[in-house]
Design a protein around this motif. Structure first.
Motif, PDB file in Angstrom:
ATOM      1  N   PRO A  51       0.832  -1.214   0.000  1.00 56.98           N
ATOM      2  CA  PRO A  51       0.000   0.000   0.000  1.00 56.98           C
ATOM      3  C   PRO A  51       0.862   1.258   0.000  1.00 56.98           C
ATOM      4  O   PRO A  51       1.839   1.348   0.750  1.00 56.98           O
ATOM      5  N   LYS A  52       0.506   2.210  -0.844  1.00 53.17           N
ATOM      6  CA  LYS A  52       1.343   3.377  -1.123  1.00 53.17           C
ATOM      7  C   LYS A  52       1.755   4.144   0.132  1.00 53.17           C
ATOM      8  O   LYS A  52       2.899   4.574   0.261  1.00 53.17           O
ATOM      9  N   GLU A  53       0.820   4.306   1.053  1.00 53.91           N
ATOM     10  CA  GLU A  53       1.097   5.130   2.228  1.00 53.91           C
ATOM     11  C   GLU A  53       1.991   4.423   3.250  1.00 53.91           C
ATOM     12  O   GLU A  53       2.519   5.063   4.163  1.00 53.91           O
ATOM     13  N   LYS A  54       2.198   3.122   3.060  1.00 50.85           N
ATOM     14  CA  LYS A  54       2.988   2.365   4.035  1.00 50.85           C
ATOM     15  C   LYS A  54       4.365   1.954   3.525  1.00 50.85           C
ATOM     16  O   LYS A  54       5.334   1.947   4.283  1.00 50.85           O
ATOM     17  N   VAL A  55       4.464   1.598   2.244  1.00 52.20           N
ATOM     18  CA  VAL A  55       5.751   1.111   1.733  1.00 52.20           C
ATOM     19  C   VAL A  55       6.850   2.169   1.800  1.00 52.20           C
ATOM     20  O   VAL A  55       8.030   1.837   1.882  1.00 52.20           O
ATOM     21  N   VAL A  56       6.457   3.431   1.785  1.00 48.65           N
ATOM     22  CA  VAL A  56       7.463   4.495   1.834  1.00 48.65           C
ATOM     23  C   VAL A  56       8.257   4.479   3.131  1.00 48.65           C
ATOM     24  O   VAL A  56       9.355   5.040   3.210  1.00 48.65           O
ATOM     25  N   LYS A  57       7.729   3.829   4.151  1.00 50.77           N
ATOM     26  CA  LYS A  57       8.407   3.771   5.442  1.00 50.77           C
ATOM     27  C   LYS A  57       9.445   2.650   5.511  1.00 50.77           C
ATOM     28  O   LYS A  57      10.233   2.590   6.452  1.00 50.77           O
ATOM     29  N   ALA A  58       9.436   1.750   4.522  1.00 50.37           N
ATOM     30  CA  ALA A  58      10.396   0.643   4.473  1.00 50.37           C
ATOM     31  C   ALA A  58      11.530   0.988   3.514  1.00 50.37           C
ATOM     32  O   ALA A  58      11.326   1.671   2.507  1.00 50.37           O
ATOM     33  N   THR A  59      12.725   0.517   3.807  1.00 54.47           N
ATOM     34  CA  THR A  59      13.902   0.811   2.986  1.00 54.47           C
ATOM     35  C   THR A  59      13.818   0.128   1.626  1.00 54.47           C
ATOM     36  O   THR A  59      13.486  -1.055   1.522  1.00 54.47           O
ATOM     37  N   ASN A  60      14.131   0.877   0.582  1.00 51.41           N
ATOM     38  CA  ASN A  60      14.214   0.340  -0.777  1.00 51.41           C
ATOM     39  C   ASN A  60      15.525  -0.444  -0.892  1.00 51.41           C
ATOM     40  O   ASN A  60      16.603   0.139  -0.792  1.00 51.41           O
ATOM     41  N   VAL A  61      15.423  -1.755  -1.103  1.00 55.39           N
ATOM     42  CA  VAL A  61      16.626  -2.599  -1.167  1.00 55.39           C
ATOM     43  C   VAL A  61      16.975  -3.017  -2.596  1.00 55.39           C
ATOM     44  O   VAL A  61      17.757  -3.946  -2.804  1.00 55.39           O
ATOM     45  N   GLY A  62      16.397  -2.330  -3.591  1.00 53.82           N
ATOM     46  CA  GLY A  62      16.727  -2.644  -4.985  1.00 53.82           C
ATOM     47  C   GLY A  62      15.522  -3.151  -5.745  1.00 53.82           C
ATOM     48  O   GLY A  62      14.377  -2.840  -5.425  1.00 53.82           O
ATOM     49  N   GLY A  63      15.799  -3.947  -6.786  1.00 56.36           N
ATOM     50  CA  GLY A  63      14.729  -4.489  -7.613  1.00 56.36           C
ATOM     51  C   GLY A  63      14.442  -5.940  -7.288  1.00 56.36           C
ATOM     52  O   GLY A  63      14.997  -6.518  -6.358  1.00 56.36           O
ATOM     53  N   THR A  64      13.575  -6.552  -8.092  1.00 52.10           N
ATOM     54  CA  THR A  64      13.245  -7.961  -7.867  1.00 52.10           C
ATOM     55  C   THR A  64      14.337  -8.897  -8.378  1.00 52.10           C
ATOM     56  O   THR A  64      14.395 -10.058  -7.972  1.00 52.10           O
ATOM     57  N   LYS A  65      15.191  -8.385  -9.272  1.00 55.86           N
ATOM     58  CA  LYS A  65      16.269  -9.219  -9.800  1.00 55.86           C
ATOM     59  C   LYS A  65      17.647  -8.571  -9.625  1.00 55.86           C
ATOM     60  O   LYS A  65      18.644  -9.063 -10.141  1.00 55.86           O
ATOM     61  N   ASP A  66      17.654  -7.489  -8.895  1.00 61.28           N
ATOM     62  CA  ASP A  66      18.920  -6.875  -8.503  1.00 61.28           C
ATOM     63  C   ASP A  66      18.718  -6.316  -7.099  1.00 61.28           C
ATOM     64  O   ASP A  66      17.594  -6.010  -6.713  1.00 61.28           O
ATOM     65  N   MET A  67      19.762  -6.235  -6.325  1.00 60.62           N
ATOM     66  CA  MET A  67      19.576  -5.806  -4.943  1.00 60.62           C
ATOM     67  C   MET A  67      20.758  -4.978  -4.470  1.00 60.62           C
ATOM     68  O   MET A  67      21.862  -5.056  -5.022  1.00 60.62           O
ATOM     69  N   LYS A  68      20.498  -4.202  -3.447  1.00 57.85           N
ATOM     70  CA  LYS A  68      21.524  -3.402  -2.794  1.00 57.85           C
ATOM     71  C   LYS A  68      21.923  -4.147  -1.526  1.00 57.85           C
ATOM     72  O   LYS A  68      21.339  -3.955  -0.465  1.00 57.85           O
ATOM     73  N   ILE A  69      22.917  -5.017  -1.665  1.00 56.75           N
ATOM     74  CA  ILE A  69      23.256  -5.923  -0.570  1.00 56.75           C
ATOM     75  C   ILE A  69      23.677  -5.175   0.684  1.00 56.75           C
ATOM     76  O   ILE A  69      23.400  -5.620   1.805  1.00 56.75           O
ATOM     77  N   GLU A  70      24.337  -4.026   0.520  1.00 54.90           N
ATOM     78  CA  GLU A  70      24.785  -3.277   1.696  1.00 54.90           C
ATOM     79  C   GLU A  70      23.595  -2.753   2.504  1.00 54.90           C
ATOM     80  O   GLU A  70      23.646  -2.675   3.737  1.00 54.90           O
ATOM     81  N   ARG A  71      22.516  -2.407   1.826  1.00 54.72           N
ATOM     82  CA  ARG A  71      21.317  -1.946   2.525  1.00 54.72           C
ATOM     83  C   ARG A  71      20.671  -3.085   3.316  1.00 54.72           C
ATOM     84  O   ARG A  71      20.153  -2.873   4.415  1.00 54.72           O
ATOM     85  N   ILE A  72      20.709  -4.267   2.739  1.00 51.04           N
ATOM     86  CA  ILE A  72      20.121  -5.424   3.424  1.00 51.04           C
ATOM     87  C   ILE A  72      20.924  -5.756   4.677  1.00 51.04           C
ATOM     88  O   ILE A  72      20.351  -6.019   5.751  1.00 51.04           O
ATOM     89  N   HIS A  73      22.234  -5.729   4.577  1.00 52.68           N
ATOM     90  CA  HIS A  73      23.071  -5.979   5.752  1.00 52.68           C
ATOM     91  C   HIS A  73      22.778  -4.962   6.853  1.00 52.68           C
ATOM     92  O   HIS A  73      22.722  -5.311   8.043  1.00 52.68           O
TER      93      HIS A  73
END
Length: 259
Positions: A51-73
């Protein structure tokens, strides 16, 4: 610690109940929020828009087939949730070196309902998950039964044209709605097709999805040139998501697609 078996039969040990969740599948992210896990969801992909009003509060960790591993750590998740089709084996292998990774596999309507219940068990939201499952089952029962099979193509891309094929959730959904998809005989789950393939299929319906390719009213004419006898419809691609979207989808199918 508690152990669960994911949809690939893998044992996944995790801190239970999980307090820090990262989701790599948009439909699952949407469903997690519906299970009252707002504070537990700490990471999601850039494609997780509901839901649009809620996902903005979670960290963007990349795409579905690419990721920002440092953010996940940095998020130190208790569990990472992926889906076999939407995410890659390489992603899972890299992530599970550091964190518990639960893999879902959704290829049918039945799988989608199982996903919801399993998601509830995994996150200590069993009651909410079962309630959602039963709500979806009841909603789908109210969808009218089509009289006679209509041959339909669900188109997801152009240049080249690509359609939904076998072993996919959308194909299972089309069957449940009373459509016959001639392209299940083609190789691959999302086969490329030519104009001649579309003509030869003698389609009653051509369903042009608004995602991943953003088909619009202006695209109808090119398909009418290919299949002049077909009913060309622009369909809301999000209504073909599994999970919590299935509640709204049942009403959409009844009022928009099958009228």
């Amino acid at each position: 610690m508690k152990s669960f078996t994911d949809h690939l039969g893998r044992a996944v040990k995790m801190n239970y109940p999980p307090k820090r969740i990262v989701s790599f599948a948009p439909a699952i992210t949407d469903t997690l929020y519906s299970l009252e896990l707002d504070t537990e969801i700490v990471g999601r992909t850039r494609f997780c828009v509901h839901p649009k009003e809620k996902v903005v509060k979670a960290t963007n960790v990349g795409g579905t087939k690419d990721m920002k591993i440092e953010r996940i750590h940095a998020l130190k998740p208790d569990i990472i949730i992926v889906e076999k089709e939407e995410n890659t084996k390489e992603m899972v292998e890299e992530l599970e070196e550091f964190f518990p990774v639960f893999v879902f596999e959704v290829q049918t309507v039945k799988d989608a309902l199982k996903m919801i219940v399993d998601l509830g068990n995994l996150t200590d939201r069993t009651r909410q998950a079962v309630d959602l499952e039963q709500k979806i089952i009841a909603a789908f029962r109210r969808i009218p039964t089509r009289i006679g099979k209509a041959r339909a193509a669900y188109v997801i891309w152009k240049n080249p044209y690509m359609v939904v094929g076998k072993n996919t959730y959308i194909q299972s959904l089309l069957e449940k709605l009373g459509f016959e998809n001639p392209f299940v005989k083609f190789e691959g789950r999302y086969p490329s097709v030519t104009e001649e393939d579309l003509r030869a299929a003698k389609l009653d319906y051509i369903l042009l999805a608004t995602e991943p390719y953003p088909f619009q009213e202006k695209h109808k004419q090119e398909f009418l040139q290919i299949s002049p006898d077909a009913n060309i419809k622009i369909v809301d691609g999000e209504m073909f998501w599994y999970g919590v979207k299935m509640v709204d989808a049942a009403k959409y199918f009844k009022e928009e697609l099958l009228r």
